[in-house]
Motif scaffolding. Structure first.
Motif, PDB file in Angstrom:
ATOM      1  N   MET A 115       2.440  -2.868   6.920  1.00  0.00           N
ATOM      2  CA  MET A 115       2.368  -4.234   6.402  1.00  0.00           C
ATOM      3  C   MET A 115       3.027  -4.078   4.815  1.00  0.00           C
ATOM      4  N   LEU A 116       2.647  -3.002   4.135  1.00  0.00           N
ATOM      5  CA  LEU A 116       3.056  -2.748   2.876  1.00  0.00           C
ATOM      6  C   LEU A 116       4.534  -2.313   2.899  1.00  0.00           C
ATOM      7  N   GLY A 145       9.639  -3.607   1.341  1.00  0.00           N
ATOM      8  CA  GLY A 145      11.116  -3.187   1.474  1.00  0.00           C
ATOM      9  C   GLY A 145      11.265  -1.704   1.453  1.00  0.00           C
ATOM     10  N   LEU A 146       9.875  -0.861   1.396  1.00  0.00           N
ATOM     11  CA  LEU A 146      10.135   0.803   1.221  1.00  0.00           C
ATOM     12  C   LEU A 146      10.786   1.341   2.042  1.00  0.00           C
ATOM     13  N   GLY A 166      -9.532  -8.275   6.994  1.00  0.00           N
ATOM     14  CA  GLY A 166      -9.739  -7.310   5.720  1.00  0.00           C
ATOM     15  C   GLY A 166      -8.492  -6.591   5.303  1.00  0.00           C
ATOM     16  N   TYR A 167      -7.745  -6.140   6.028  1.00  0.00           N
ATOM     17  CA  TYR A 167      -6.481  -5.494   5.833  1.00  0.00           C
ATOM     18  C   TYR A 167      -5.501  -6.471   5.482  1.00  0.00           C
ATOM     19  N   ILE A 219      -3.322  -7.845  -2.013  1.00  0.00           N
ATOM     20  CA  ILE A 219      -3.729  -7.528  -3.143  1.00  0.00           C
ATOM     21  C   ILE A 219      -2.725  -6.228  -3.432  1.00  0.00           C
ATOM     22  N   LEU A 220      -2.544  -5.415  -2.591  1.00  0.00           N
ATOM     23  CA  LEU A 220      -1.841  -4.077  -2.984  1.00  0.00           C
ATOM     24  C   LEU A 220      -0.573  -4.495  -3.346  1.00  0.00           C
ATOM     25  N   GLU A 221       0.218  -5.270  -2.474  1.00  0.00           N
ATOM     26  CA  GLU A 221       1.642  -5.778  -2.580  1.00  0.00           C
ATOM     27  C   GLU A 221       1.760  -6.400  -4.054  1.00  0.00           C
TER      28      GLU A 221
END
Length: 213
Positions: free
Chosen positions: A28-29, A34-35, A196-197, A203-205
């Motif tokens: 997802m991240l 766009g990594l 949860g993920y 949050i991480l993004e």
């Protein structure tokens, strides 16, 4: 910040391996930012500090590092509480204590990958009996066999971030996962489920977009 073309390395435990919650947060991240590429060096049940199989201290000493990356995400601390590794004190340099392992990890990563931005993620709520403990409880309140709670490890990360100068994503505060809602976000009181993920990814993004500029 345009993340297109950037490479991300992840060090962590089972919360980062993708074995829970229908794949975890990595894919997802990668998609939302766009990594170009992700390198997942996480090991289930591992700690940061020496004393558990696959610990991050051993991995980096063995040279298990990406050849090149732009961002390094470290999500460790929870299993250091579980295994009862010594907390140590701020300024320790040897990876036999938690504080020393933080210094060791930061200094090694900076030496080997000097252009990479390092971001640490603080532990989330977990309900479990630590190794050698007598009963299960909220890890942030329950002492392990060395007498330290998960709050002690989280605060050590915060203090180390000031000493060494690296940003921390406070997943504990930002996720808001607690005893009364853990059933909605965690599979077993420890590992996140799909919902949860989704929360963790969001949050991480958001935090990575804020911190990397």
């Amino acid at each position: 910040m345009d993340f297109n073309g950037l490479k991300l390395a992840i060090y962590g435990d089972s919360l980062s391996t993708g074995t829970h919650g229908e794949g975890g947060y990595e894919a997802m991240l990668k998609g939302s930012l766009g990594l170009l590429e992700t390198f997942n060096l996480s090991v289930g049940s591992s700690s940061l500090t020496k004393g558990s199989p696959g610990c991050m201290a051993d991995l980096i000493e063995e040279g298990k590092l990406p050849e090149t990356c732009d961002i390094i995400l470290v999500w460790h601390g929870s299993n250091d509480w579980y295994w009862g590794v010594p907390l140590g004190k701020l300024g320790d340099r040897e990876p036999s204590t938690f504080c020393g392992a933080i210094s060791h990890a930061i200094n090694t990563l900076r030496r080997e990958l000097p252009k990479a931005r390092i971001i640490w993620v603080n532990p989330i709520y977990r309900m479990e009996r630590p190794d050698g403990g007598e009963k299960a409880g909220d890890a942030f309140e329950t002492p392990n066999k060395t007498g330290s709670t998960l709050l002690d490890y989280a605060l050590a990360i915060e203090r180390a971030s000031l000493l060494h100068g690296f940003p921390v994503i406070d997943m504990r505060r930002l996720s808001g996962i607690h005893a009364c809602n853990a059933g909605y976000y965690l599979e077993d009181g420890v590992h996140p489920n799909k919902d949860g993920y989704l929360l963790i990814h969001s949050i991480l993004e958001n935090e990575m977009r804020r911190l990397i500029f």
